[in-house]
Design a protein around this motif. Sequence first.
Motif, PDB file in Angstrom:
ATOM      1  N   ASP A   1      13.635 -28.733 -38.005  1.00 46.12           N
ATOM      2  CA  ASP A   1      13.500 -29.970 -37.251  1.00 46.12           C
ATOM      3  C   ASP A   1      12.116 -30.600 -37.417  1.00 46.12           C
ATOM      4  N   GLU A   2      11.076 -29.740 -37.602  1.00 39.89           N
ATOM      5  CA  GLU A   2       9.727 -30.275 -37.738  1.00 39.89           C
ATOM      6  C   GLU A   2       9.570 -30.952 -39.100  1.00 39.89           C
ATOM      7  N   PHE A   3       8.774 -32.024 -39.120  1.00 37.98           N
ATOM      8  CA  PHE A   3       8.498 -32.672 -40.402  1.00 37.98           C
ATOM      9  C   PHE A   3       7.179 -33.430 -40.325  1.00 37.98           C
ATOM     10  N   ILE A   4       6.655 -33.748 -41.494  1.00 38.12           N
ATOM     11  CA  ILE A   4       5.417 -34.517 -41.626  1.00 38.12           C
ATOM     12  C   ILE A   4       5.814 -35.900 -42.122  1.00 38.12           C
ATOM     13  N   THR A   5       5.202 -36.940 -41.574  1.00 32.77           N
ATOM     14  CA  THR A   5       5.554 -38.296 -41.992  1.00 32.77           C
ATOM     15  C   THR A   5       4.822 -38.694 -43.275  1.00 32.77           C
ATOM     16  N   ASP A   6       5.274 -39.791 -43.878  1.00 34.66           N
ATOM     17  CA  ASP A   6       4.610 -40.436 -45.025  1.00 34.66           C
ATOM     18  C   ASP A   6       4.597 -39.609 -46.301  1.00 34.66           C
ATOM     19  N   CYS A   7       5.540 -38.712 -46.471  1.00 33.75           N
ATOM     20  CA  CYS A   7       5.636 -37.898 -47.685  1.00 33.75           C
ATOM     21  C   CYS A   7       6.704 -38.476 -48.623  1.00 33.75           C
ATOM     22  N   PRO A   8       6.658 -38.113 -49.899  1.00 31.77           N
ATOM     23  CA  PRO A   8       7.672 -38.603 -50.830  1.00 31.77           C
ATOM     24  C   PRO A   8       8.945 -37.761 -50.769  1.00 31.77           C
ATOM     25  N   SER A   9       9.969 -38.254 -51.436  1.00 33.55           N
ATOM     26  CA  SER A   9      11.216 -37.501 -51.610  1.00 33.55           C
ATOM     27  C   SER A   9      11.445 -37.255 -53.092  1.00 33.55           C
ATOM     28  N   CYS A  10      12.212 -36.219 -53.374  1.00 34.82           N
ATOM     29  CA  CYS A  10      12.722 -35.996 -54.720  1.00 34.82           C
ATOM     30  C   CYS A  10      14.241 -35.962 -54.588  1.00 34.82           C
ATOM     31  N   ILE A  11      14.893 -36.935 -55.206  1.00 31.23           N
ATOM     32  CA  ILE A  11      16.362 -37.037 -55.121  1.00 31.23           C
ATOM     33  C   ILE A  11      16.945 -36.544 -56.438  1.00 31.23           C
ATOM     34  N   THR A  12      17.703 -35.470 -56.354  1.00 36.80           N
ATOM     35  CA  THR A  12      18.330 -34.888 -57.548  1.00 36.80           C
ATOM     36  C   THR A  12      19.831 -35.117 -57.474  1.00 36.80           C
ATOM     37  N   THR A  13      20.379 -35.700 -58.538  1.00 36.27           N
ATOM     38  CA  THR A  13      21.810 -35.973 -58.615  1.00 36.27           C
ATOM     39  C   THR A  13      22.360 -35.321 -59.873  1.00 36.27           C
ATOM     40  N   VAL A  14      23.467 -34.601 -59.702  1.00 36.46           N
ATOM     41  CA  VAL A  14      24.157 -34.012 -60.856  1.00 36.46           C
ATOM     42  C   VAL A  14      25.600 -34.503 -60.848  1.00 36.46           C
ATOM     43  N   LYS A  15      25.999 -35.096 -61.972  1.00 37.80           N
ATOM     44  CA  LYS A  15      27.404 -35.461 -62.150  1.00 37.80           C
ATOM     45  C   LYS A  15      27.993 -34.440 -63.107  1.00 37.80           C
ATOM     46  N   TYR A  16      29.038 -33.757 -62.674  1.00 37.99           N
ATOM     47  CA  TYR A  16      29.652 -32.689 -63.460  1.00 37.99           C
ATOM     48  C   TYR A  16      30.748 -33.242 -64.367  1.00 37.99           C
ATOM     49  N   SER A  17      31.181 -32.419 -65.311  1.00 44.24           N
ATOM     50  CA  SER A  17      32.190 -32.861 -66.287  1.00 44.24           C
ATOM     51  C   SER A  17      33.548 -33.141 -65.636  1.00 44.24           C
ATOM     52  N   ASN A  18      33.768 -32.609 -64.431  1.00 43.60           N
ATOM     53  CA  ASN A  18      35.014 -32.928 -63.714  1.00 43.60           C
ATOM     54  C   ASN A  18      34.841 -34.183 -62.848  1.00 43.60           C
ATOM     55  N   TRP A  19      33.729 -34.909 -63.060  1.00 42.42           N
ATOM     56  CA  TRP A  19      33.379 -36.166 -62.386  1.00 42.42           C
ATOM     57  C   TRP A  19      32.964 -35.985 -60.931  1.00 42.42           C
TER      58      TRP A  19
ATOM     59  N   THR B   1      30.275 -35.316 -58.127  1.00 48.86           N
ATOM     60  CA  THR B   1      28.847 -35.610 -58.069  1.00 48.86           C
ATOM     61  C   THR B   1      28.237 -34.958 -56.837  1.00 48.86           C
ATOM     62  N   LYS B   2      27.051 -34.367 -57.031  1.00 50.36           N
ATOM     63  CA  LYS B   2      26.313 -33.766 -55.904  1.00 50.36           C
ATOM     64  C   LYS B   2      24.907 -34.327 -55.923  1.00 50.36           C
ATOM     65  N   GLU B   3      24.417 -34.733 -54.745  1.00 49.11           N
ATOM     66  CA  GLU B   3      23.067 -35.272 -54.631  1.00 49.11           C
ATOM     67  C   GLU B   3      22.338 -34.576 -53.498  1.00 49.11           C
ATOM     68  N   ILE B   4      21.068 -34.249 -53.743  1.00 50.60           N
ATOM     69  CA  ILE B   4      20.218 -33.694 -52.688  1.00 50.60           C
ATOM     70  C   ILE B   4      18.983 -34.580 -52.580  1.00 50.60           C
ATOM     71  N   ASN B   5      18.767 -35.125 -51.388  1.00 50.77           N
ATOM     72  CA  ASN B   5      17.590 -35.945 -51.116  1.00 50.77           C
ATOM     73  C   ASN B   5      16.581 -35.056 -50.383  1.00 50.77           C
ATOM     74  N   HIS B   6      15.657 -34.504 -51.161  1.00 46.60           N
ATOM     75  CA  HIS B   6      14.680 -33.537 -50.642  1.00 46.60           C
ATOM     76  C   HIS B   6      13.423 -34.278 -50.193  1.00 46.60           C
ATOM     77  N   TYR B   7      13.266 -34.421 -48.882  1.00 47.99           N
ATOM     78  CA  TYR B   7      12.075 -35.062 -48.325  1.00 47.99           C
ATOM     79  C   TYR B   7      10.972 -34.009 -48.217  1.00 47.99           C
ATOM     80  N   TYR B   8       9.831 -34.280 -48.867  1.00 48.51           N
ATOM     81  CA  TYR B   8       8.766 -33.288 -48.939  1.00 48.51           C
ATOM     82  C   TYR B   8       8.034 -33.081 -47.621  1.00 48.51           C
ATOM     83  N   GLY B   9       8.320 -33.915 -46.627  1.00 43.69           N
ATOM     84  CA  GLY B   9       7.737 -33.707 -45.308  1.00 43.69           C
ATOM     85  C   GLY B   9       8.518 -32.721 -44.457  1.00 43.69           C
TER      86      GLY B   9
END
Length: 197
Positions: free
Chosen positions: A73-91, A93-101
Motif C-alpha cells: 500500500d505504501e508508495f513514493i510519489t513522482d516516480c516513473p513507471s516501466c510498462i511491459t507488454t507481451v503479445k503471445y503467438s496465440n494473440w 496479451t499481458k501487460e504489467i504497469n510497474h510503478y517504481y514508487g
Amino acid sequence: MFEYIKLQRTMCYGTCHVYSVIVDKEGNVNYNGEMFVYKNGEHHWKISMRKVKQLNDLIEEFGFKSFVYEPEDEFITDCPSCITTVKYSNWETKEINHYYGHILIDDSLTAFEKKIERIIGTKKYVNPKLYIYQVEERVPESPIKYIVISDSEKEAIDLVEKEYIKSDPLKWRVQKIGITTDVYYEPVIIMKNIKES
C-alpha cells in the motif's frame, strides 16, 4: 513464443529516461526516444534469433504470463513507471504497469525489465558510456581542433563534419582523451579552435 515485446519507460518529476522499445519475433527492434535519452526520435535495428530465443526463454522462466503485480500500500510519489507488454503467438496479451514508487516484496520484476533491455540493446540509445575526443585536421601547421563528447569516434567525426562545412573533404586525426562524468543527451562539441583563413 511471443509476437512482440514492448517496454515503455515513463516520465517522473526529474530527468528520468522516457522512451519505448518494441521487438518482434523476427528480431526487428523499433525504438522511440522522447526525453532525457541520448538518442531522441525513432531508430531501428535487428537482433539475432539467438537473442530472440533468450527473450522468449526469459519470459517463460520469469513466468510473465502468470505473474501477479501486487505492490504494498505504501508508495513514493513522482516516480516513473516501466510498462511491459507481451503479445503471445496465440494473440493473448499481458501487460504489467510497474510503478517504481510502489514498495515491492522483491526486485525480480525490476531485474526482469533490465534483462529485456540488455538483450535488446537499448543502452547505446538511452545512456551509453560517453568519451571525450580530440578531433583535429591532419595538417602540419595550425590544424582545426575540436573537443567532442560522443559515444564513438565515428560519431565524433560526423558531428565535426556537420559543424565545419568545407567544399573539400578534410582528413581528421582522432584521439580519445577521457571519459565523461556529466550527463549528455546527445553528442556535443564542447570546444573548438578553428584557424583563421
